[in-house]
Design a protein around this motif. Sequence first.
Motif, PDB file in Angstrom:
ATOM      1  N   ARG A  26       2.694  90.081  -0.461  1.00 37.07           N
ATOM      2  CA  ARG A  26       3.047  90.875   0.720  1.00 37.07           C
ATOM      3  C   ARG A  26       4.513  90.677   1.091  1.00 37.07           C
ATOM      4  NH1 ARG A  26      -2.096  89.354   3.197  1.00 37.07           N
ATOM      5  NH2 ARG A  26      -0.931  87.887   4.462  1.00 37.07           N
ATOM      6  N   MET A  27       4.977  89.442   1.022  1.00 36.85           N
ATOM      7  CA  MET A  27       6.363  89.172   1.371  1.00 36.85           C
ATOM      8  C   MET A  27       7.319  89.798   0.356  1.00 36.85           C
ATOM      9  SD  MET A  27       6.056  85.257   2.755  1.00 36.85           S
ATOM     10  CE  MET A  27       7.776  85.087   3.172  1.00 36.85           C
ATOM     11  N   GLU A  28       6.967  89.759  -0.917  1.00 33.18           N
ATOM     12  CA  GLU A  28       7.823  90.340  -1.945  1.00 33.18           C
ATOM     13  C   GLU A  28       7.859  91.858  -1.879  1.00 33.18           C
ATOM     14  OE1 GLU A  28       6.312  88.658  -5.579  1.00 33.18           O
ATOM     15  OE2 GLU A  28       7.753  86.991  -5.489  1.00 33.18           O
ATOM     16  N   SER A  29       6.833  92.462  -1.283  1.00 33.03           N
ATOM     17  CA  SER A  29       6.793  93.921  -1.196  1.00 33.03           C
ATOM     18  C   SER A  29       7.895  94.462  -0.286  1.00 33.03           C
ATOM     19  CB  SER A  29       5.429  94.394  -0.683  1.00 33.03           C
ATOM     20  OG  SER A  29       5.306  94.146   0.721  1.00 33.03           O
ATOM     21  N   GLY A  30       8.379  93.618   0.624  1.00 34.00           N
ATOM     22  CA  GLY A  30       9.449  94.032   1.523  1.00 34.00           C
ATOM     23  C   GLY A  30       8.988  94.910   2.673  1.00 34.00           C
ATOM     24  N   GLU A  31       7.694  95.041   2.852  1.00 37.02           N
ATOM     25  CA  GLU A  31       7.160  95.916   3.891  1.00 37.02           C
ATOM     26  C   GLU A  31       6.909  95.201   5.215  1.00 37.02           C
ATOM     27  OE1 GLU A  31       3.763  97.939   2.316  1.00 37.02           O
ATOM     28  OE2 GLU A  31       4.889  98.710   0.606  1.00 37.02           O
ATOM     29  N   LEU A  32       7.042  93.881   5.247  1.00 35.95           N
ATOM     30  CA  LEU A  32       6.783  93.130   6.474  1.00 35.95           C
ATOM     31  C   LEU A  32       8.020  93.097   7.360  1.00 35.95           C
ATOM     32  CD1 LEU A  32       4.903  90.004   5.056  1.00 35.95           C
ATOM     33  CD2 LEU A  32       3.901  91.995   6.153  1.00 35.95           C
ATOM     34  N   SER A  33       7.770  93.065   8.645  1.00 39.00           N
ATOM     35  CA  SER A  33       8.878  92.892   9.584  1.00 39.00           C
ATOM     36  C   SER A  33       9.389  91.461   9.472  1.00 39.00           C
ATOM     37  CB  SER A  33       8.404  93.160  11.014  1.00 39.00           C
ATOM     38  OG  SER A  33       7.497  92.141  11.423  1.00 39.00           O
ATOM     39  N   LEU A  34      10.534  91.204  10.049  1.00 39.68           N
ATOM     40  CA  LEU A  34      11.084  89.848  10.015  1.00 39.68           C
ATOM     41  C   LEU A  34      10.118  88.869  10.663  1.00 39.68           C
ATOM     42  CD1 LEU A  34      13.340  87.868   9.415  1.00 39.68           C
ATOM     43  CD2 LEU A  34      14.417  88.529  11.565  1.00 39.68           C
ATOM     44  N   GLU A  35       9.552  89.239  11.805  1.00 40.13           N
ATOM     45  CA  GLU A  35       8.614  88.368  12.506  1.00 40.13           C
ATOM     46  C   GLU A  35       7.378  88.082  11.652  1.00 40.13           C
ATOM     47  OE1 GLU A  35       5.879  88.308  16.542  1.00 40.13           O
ATOM     48  OE2 GLU A  35       7.659  89.577  16.502  1.00 40.13           O
TER      49      GLU A  35
END
Length: 83
Positions: A26-35
């Motif tokens: 999920r983190m590598e997908s780049g779709e998460l907000s900074l928070e």
Amino acid sequence: MTKAEEAEQPVDFEQALAELEALVERMESGELSLEDSLKSFERGIALTRQCQKALSEAEQKVEILTGKNGEDGVEPFTADNRD
């Protein structure tokens, strides 16, 4: 249950590893907000510590069971080491 309580709740090694892999994806997908990325990173650190603890405990059990508690090192496993 709060996120902090969830992070502290012990899970077995396989569950922790699977959750850690999912977090990385999920983190590598780049779709998460900074928070959300920071929260995922925090959870990942907690899971990594749980996995390290489980592996350390398993290593200690193996050393005890093989009677190598007082020796200098752990003998590497090879298929030829069968007793």
